[in-house]
Scaffold this motif. Structure first.
Motif, PDB file in Angstrom:
ATOM      1  N   TRP A 241       0.858  -1.186   0.000  1.00 27.49           N
ATOM      2  CA  TRP A 241       0.000   0.000   0.000  1.00 27.49           C
ATOM      3  C   TRP A 241       0.897   1.240   0.000  1.00 27.49           C
TER       4      TRP A 241
ATOM      5  N   THR B 180      -5.483   6.838   2.525  1.00 32.84           N
ATOM      6  CA  THR B 180      -6.176   5.547   2.583  1.00 32.84           C
ATOM      7  C   THR B 180      -5.483   4.600   3.548  1.00 32.84           C
ATOM      8  N   LYS B 181      -4.205   4.422   3.367  1.00 27.90           N
ATOM      9  CA  LYS B 181      -3.430   3.534   4.243  1.00 27.90           C
ATOM     10  C   LYS B 181      -3.468   4.031   5.682  1.00 27.90           C
TER      11      LYS B 181
ATOM     12  N   ILE C  77     -10.643   3.103  -1.734  1.00 19.61           N
ATOM     13  CA  ILE C  77      -9.305   2.762  -2.222  1.00 19.61           C
ATOM     14  C   ILE C  77      -9.226   3.048  -3.710  1.00 19.61           C
TER      15      ILE C  77
ATOM     16  N   ASP D  95      -3.307   3.999  -4.732  1.00 21.64           N
ATOM     17  CA  ASP D  95      -3.062   3.512  -3.374  1.00 21.64           C
ATOM     18  C   ASP D  95      -2.284   2.208  -3.299  1.00 21.64           C
TER      19      ASP D  95
END
Length: 336
Positions: A32, A37-38, A322, A327
């Motif tokens: 990732w 997002t992560k 995602i 991402d």
């Protein structure tokens, strides 16, 4: 002097190894890319597992549900289970000569996916149910296992079990390492998915939910058998997903991951508070297929994995979306 230099070299080597190990351990989601997002996913896991946090969730309540097709592995150009069903119909065809001129079986025998789709969902379901009915559970499992051993994806030319998403495999491991119990909640057939889920995802059969056909018990030549029938008792898609979760898990998840409008109700059921007193932290995640180079790019108009209503609802609900292209540094376990 030689001993001293040997000690210095050993210390440097050992320190380097420790640094590499520490670096790997410090990033459980290595495929990732760093970003919102992560960070959102890791932040959620950290706060629900921190005993000193007001958002702490006991391990027994850490339930995470995942869709399969398009979420844990690819789903284009057609659901993989449908490809298995086509092969199964071709194997059965010699015992049914009338199929050669009867739709939707004619298209299935010819491997004509477009022709099969032209028969509508009713035709597709007829093929799927026929391919899965009147067979013992053990024979069906053997048939699926044999198919996986040789079948290749029609355009990527790789085994179907190599069409899984590496970042999602990492996420499953990360969640389980933090006390989560991970479940599959799929519109695909439950018996089909259970064949490969444990080896591929680390998810045992009892934690797999899917569209379910009825079955019956029979003694065949003195051997107890479970025989699959063609009668559907649960379509585990859309509204059926929360129902399946209620029936099998008996707990409301605190995390749900999907990729299409077929997962909308599962994300709603998981994340929308039932009352003002409901303060349990919850996370909804949608995988948006945006990478036409490494995989496929599709959403609102796709005939498979349509992502439209759920994509519109995501900002309002605070769901994490995602962006596959942005991402993920890697998509599949091998290659890109």
């Amino acid at each position: 002097m030689q001993i001293q230099w040997f000690r210095i070299i050993f210390i440097i080597f050992f320190s380097s190894c420790c640094a590499v190990a520490q670096s790997a351990d410090s990033d459980p989601l290595a495929s990732w890319n760093d970003g919102q997002t992560k960070s959102a996913i890791i932040g959620f896991v950290q706060k629900v597992t921190d005993k000193g946090s007001k958002d702490f969730v006991p391990p027994a309540e850490r339930v995470a549900t995942f869709d399969n097709d398009g979420t844990l592995w690819a789903e284009q150009p057609v659901y993989f289970q449908a490809l298995y069903a086509l092969e199964r119909i071709r194997q059965m065809a010699p015992d049914h000569p009338d199929w050669k001129t009867t739709e939707p079986f004619k298209s299935a025998i010819d491997g004509d996916v477009k022709g099969l789709m032209a028969n509508g969902m009713e035709g597709v379901m007829k093929v799927l149910l026929t391919a899965h009915a009147d067979v013992t559970a053990e024979a069906f499992q053997d048939s699926v296992t044999d198919w996986f051993a040789t079948a290749k994806h029609p355009t990527k030319n790789r085994a179907f079990t190599q069409m899984v998403y590496q970042p999602m495999l990492e996420l499953l491991v990360y969640l389980r390492a933090n006390g989560f119990k991970t479940y599959i909640v799929s519109g695909g057939g439950v018996d089909f998915i259970r064949v490969f889920a444990e080896d591929t995802y680390g998810i045992p059969p009892e934690q797999v939910m899917g569209t379910t056909s009825d079955a019956k018990f029979e003694m065949r030549d003195g051997v107890p058998e479970i025989v699959k029938t063609g009668n559907i008792i649960l379509v585990d898609d859309k509204e059926g997903k929360p129902v399946g979760i209620y029936r099998q898990i008996g707990r409301r998840p605190i995390m749900a991951v999907g990729n299409s409008d077929g997962d909308l109700q599962m994300l709603q059921y998981t994340t929308i508070p039932r009352s003002e007193e409901d303060q349990v932290p919850r996370l909804g995640v949608l995988l948006h297929h945006t990478d036409s180079d490494r995989e496929w790019a599709y959403d609102r108009q796709s005939h498979i994995g349509q992502l439209d209503k759920a994509l519109d609802e995501a900002p309002e609900r605070g769901w994490v979306v995602i962006d596959m292209k942005q991402d993920w540094s890697r998509v599949f376990p091998e290659g890109s």
